[in-house]
Design an enzyme around this catalytic site. Structure first.
Site, short mmCIF file in Angstrom:
data_model
loop_
_atom_site.label_atom_id
_atom_site.label_comp_id
_atom_site.label_asym_id
_atom_site.label_seq_id
_atom_site.Cartn_x
_atom_site.Cartn_y
_atom_site.Cartn_z
N HIS A 160 0.83 -1.22 0.00
CA HIS A 160 0.00 0.00 0.00
C HIS A 160 0.86 1.26 0.00
O HIS A 160 0.43 2.31 0.48
CB HIS A 160 -0.94 0.05 1.21
CG HIS A 160 -1.64 -1.26 1.47
ND1 HIS A 160 -2.85 -1.57 0.89
CD2 HIS A 160 -1.29 -2.33 2.22
CE1 HIS A 160 -3.22 -2.79 1.29
NE2 HIS A 160 -2.28 -3.28 2.09
N SER A 281 15.31 21.54 -16.30
CA SER A 281 14.11 22.32 -16.58
C SER A 281 14.52 23.60 -17.29
O SER A 281 15.62 24.10 -17.09
CB SER A 281 13.43 22.66 -15.25
OG SER A 281 12.68 23.83 -15.37
N LYS A 287 16.40 21.87 -11.02
CA LYS A 287 15.73 20.60 -11.33
C LYS A 287 16.60 19.62 -12.10
O LYS A 287 17.41 19.99 -12.92
CB LYS A 287 14.48 20.87 -12.20
CG LYS A 287 13.36 21.58 -11.51
CD LYS A 287 12.51 20.72 -10.60
CE LYS A 287 11.81 19.59 -11.30
NZ LYS A 287 10.65 20.02 -12.07
N GLU A 294 10.01 8.37 -17.11
CA GLU A 294 8.69 8.97 -17.37
C GLU A 294 8.23 8.66 -18.80
O GLU A 294 7.07 8.35 -19.04
CB GLU A 294 8.75 10.49 -17.16
CG GLU A 294 8.79 10.88 -15.70
CD GLU A 294 8.95 12.38 -15.52
OE1 GLU A 294 8.11 12.97 -14.86
OE2 GLU A 294 9.92 12.96 -16.06
#
Ligand code: ARG
Length: 463
Positions: A160, A281, A287, A294
């Site tokens: 979970h 970024s 970043k 992804e």
């Protein structure tokens, strides 16, 4: 040249196709990818025609040689058929007639584009499956290497997405090795159904010529031939099966991607991304983004989509060939290319794009309550019924949480107040190393088990 000469269909047609319909109808922009398989299939067909006395052996040889010439022309970028060729099969036949004249017109004896395209697609997929299986092996080898180096690196194990019990990082990674091993085996199974020859099924009903289907199958390395011509020209189960197997590969890559994405977040900080596999970024200078996992996670959707599309194409398709089947190719090609590029990217990412923060991982498992089960197991081993022990430990965790303490911070007196069965050895029993080592049941995270799993993985990935 009149339109009638340009089109390969019979003189039955009086006028030419509307230009927009010609474009709509054509598959050459994408089925040109099948050209090498088309040429190989045609060479086998020509040899068979000669062997069976349907054409002379000189004619057979001329056809084979001219088809080889087309292969060279294509490889050298000199053969670029346009939209008017309609599809790769017509394109090759036109060129053949240009090269050897009337003999070229004999190639299509006892054959149809329907059995031809089925043959080409299977030859293509057979090759691609072998390449993907090889890529799966390379991916597994990388996983195994990281696993070997991290037997005693710990990572919180979750259920979970809540910390549950610590595990060996090797054990965690070997789970993906198991998944990809099923992928490898599944593709081998799909291959059995891909590797069946439809050549000689003709348009749908077989042919009046005394052909030898087993001979072409043998020349092309097919293990068997389709036993029913109607089924042979219209079956695309093999493509659906492949897309199913490809979808599962993507499921597995996508699950790992998801984990890497959150492992790389500041909240987890379990891995750092190396510059070679991360991006920045355009606006936030601090970043470092996990674009590779992804993209893999994102590309999973289109492979699932191709599976769905193929299922829908086949549903309700009457026997035998229908033009709907031309729609099998783009999705299949895209699925193949997507799986291959994702496997390659993930292999590179795992091999050199990630650094596991072992210190952070090992301390992560030392600062939570994921050893609570082991306290209950400790008591149960001393004769306290497990459910009773479980309830007692739940109470301890609650008290610890309230007091901002971990289980390891309790004094022996405090333990004994909770239950007289506790002794000095409780501290050792709840240390992360012991917690992991103790799960020594078959397939568990205990070191002995993981070492055996590593050994077993060696014999698999080097097979
Ligand atoms: N381009 C066609 C396809 O991809 C080849 C078969 C055409 N057959 C036909 N009967 N029109 O399916």
């Amino acid at each position: 040249m009149t339109q009638q000469q340009q089109q390969t269909w019979s003189q039955r047609f009086e006028t030419s196709l509307h230009p927009a319909i010609a474009v709509f109808n054509a598959s050459i922009p994408f089925d040109i990818q099948l050209i090498e398989y088309d040429l190989t299939g045609s060479q086998a067909h020509a040899r068979m025609l000669a062997k069976c006395g349907i054409i002379s052996s000189q004619e057979g040889e001329k056809l084979v040689t001219a088809l080889e010439q087309i292969r060279q022309e294509y490889r050298q970028g000199e053969f670029n058929p346009g939209i008017d060729a309609e599809d790769v099969h017509f394109a090759v036949e036109h060129r053949l007639v240009e090269i050897i004249g009337d003999i070229g017109k004999k190639l299509h004896t006892a054959r149809s584009r329907n059995d031809q395209v089925g043959t080409d697609t299977r030859l293509y997929l057979r090759d691609q499956i072998q390449q993907i299986r090889q890529q799966l092996r390379e991916f597994q080898q990388v996983l195994l290497k990281i696993a070997e180096n991290n037997l005693e690196t710990f990572i919180p194990g979750y259920t979970h997405l809540q910390r549950a019990q610590p595990v060996s990082l090797a054990h965690h990674l070997l789970a993906y090795l198991e998944m990809t091993q099923r992928d490898w085996e599944r593709l081998g199974d799909v291959l059995k159904r891909v590797n069946i020859s439809p050549l000689g099924c003709g348009a749908l009903a077989g042919t009046t010529f005394p052909i030898d289907r087993h001979y072409t199958a043998e020349l092309l390395g097919f293990a068997d031939v389709y036993k029913n011509s109607l089924d042979g020209v219209s079956d695309r189960d093999f493509a659906i099966e492949f897309l199913g197997a490809a979808s599962l590969i993507m499921v597995h890559l996508s699950r790992l991607s998801e984990e890497i994405i959150f492992w790389a977040s500041q909240e987890f900080s379990f891995v750092t991304l190396k510059d070679s596999c991360a991006t920045g970024s355009s606006i936030m200078p601090q970043k470092k983004n996990p674009d590779v996992p992804e993209l893999v996670r994102g590309k999973t959707g289109r492979v699932f989509g191709h599976l769905q599309a193929m299922l829908v194409i086949m549903k309700g398709l009457p026997l035998a060939y229908n033009k709907d089947l031309q729609e099998d190719k783009e999705g299949l090609f895209d699925a193949v290319n997507t799986v291959k590029s994702c496997l390659q990217a993930m292999t590179i990412l795992m091999a050199e794009g990630l650094e596991f923060s072992t210190q952070r991982l090992n301390s992560a498992v030392d600062e939570d309550y994921s050893n609570a089960t082991d306290v209950a197991d400790y008591l149960a081993a001393k004769g306290v019924p497990f459910r009773e022990a479980y309830n007692l430990v739940g109470k301890v965790v609650r008290t610890c949480l309230a007091g901002g303490k971990l289980l390891k911070d309790l004094t022996l007196e405090e333990w004994r107040e909770l239950h007289p069965a506790f002794d000095e050895d409780i501290y050792q029993a709840i240390s992360p190393k012991q917690v992991v080592a103790a799960r020594n049941s078959f397939g568990g995270t205990g070191f002995t088990q993981v070492k055996q799993a590593i050994l077993a993985a060696h014999s698999i990935v080097n097979s």
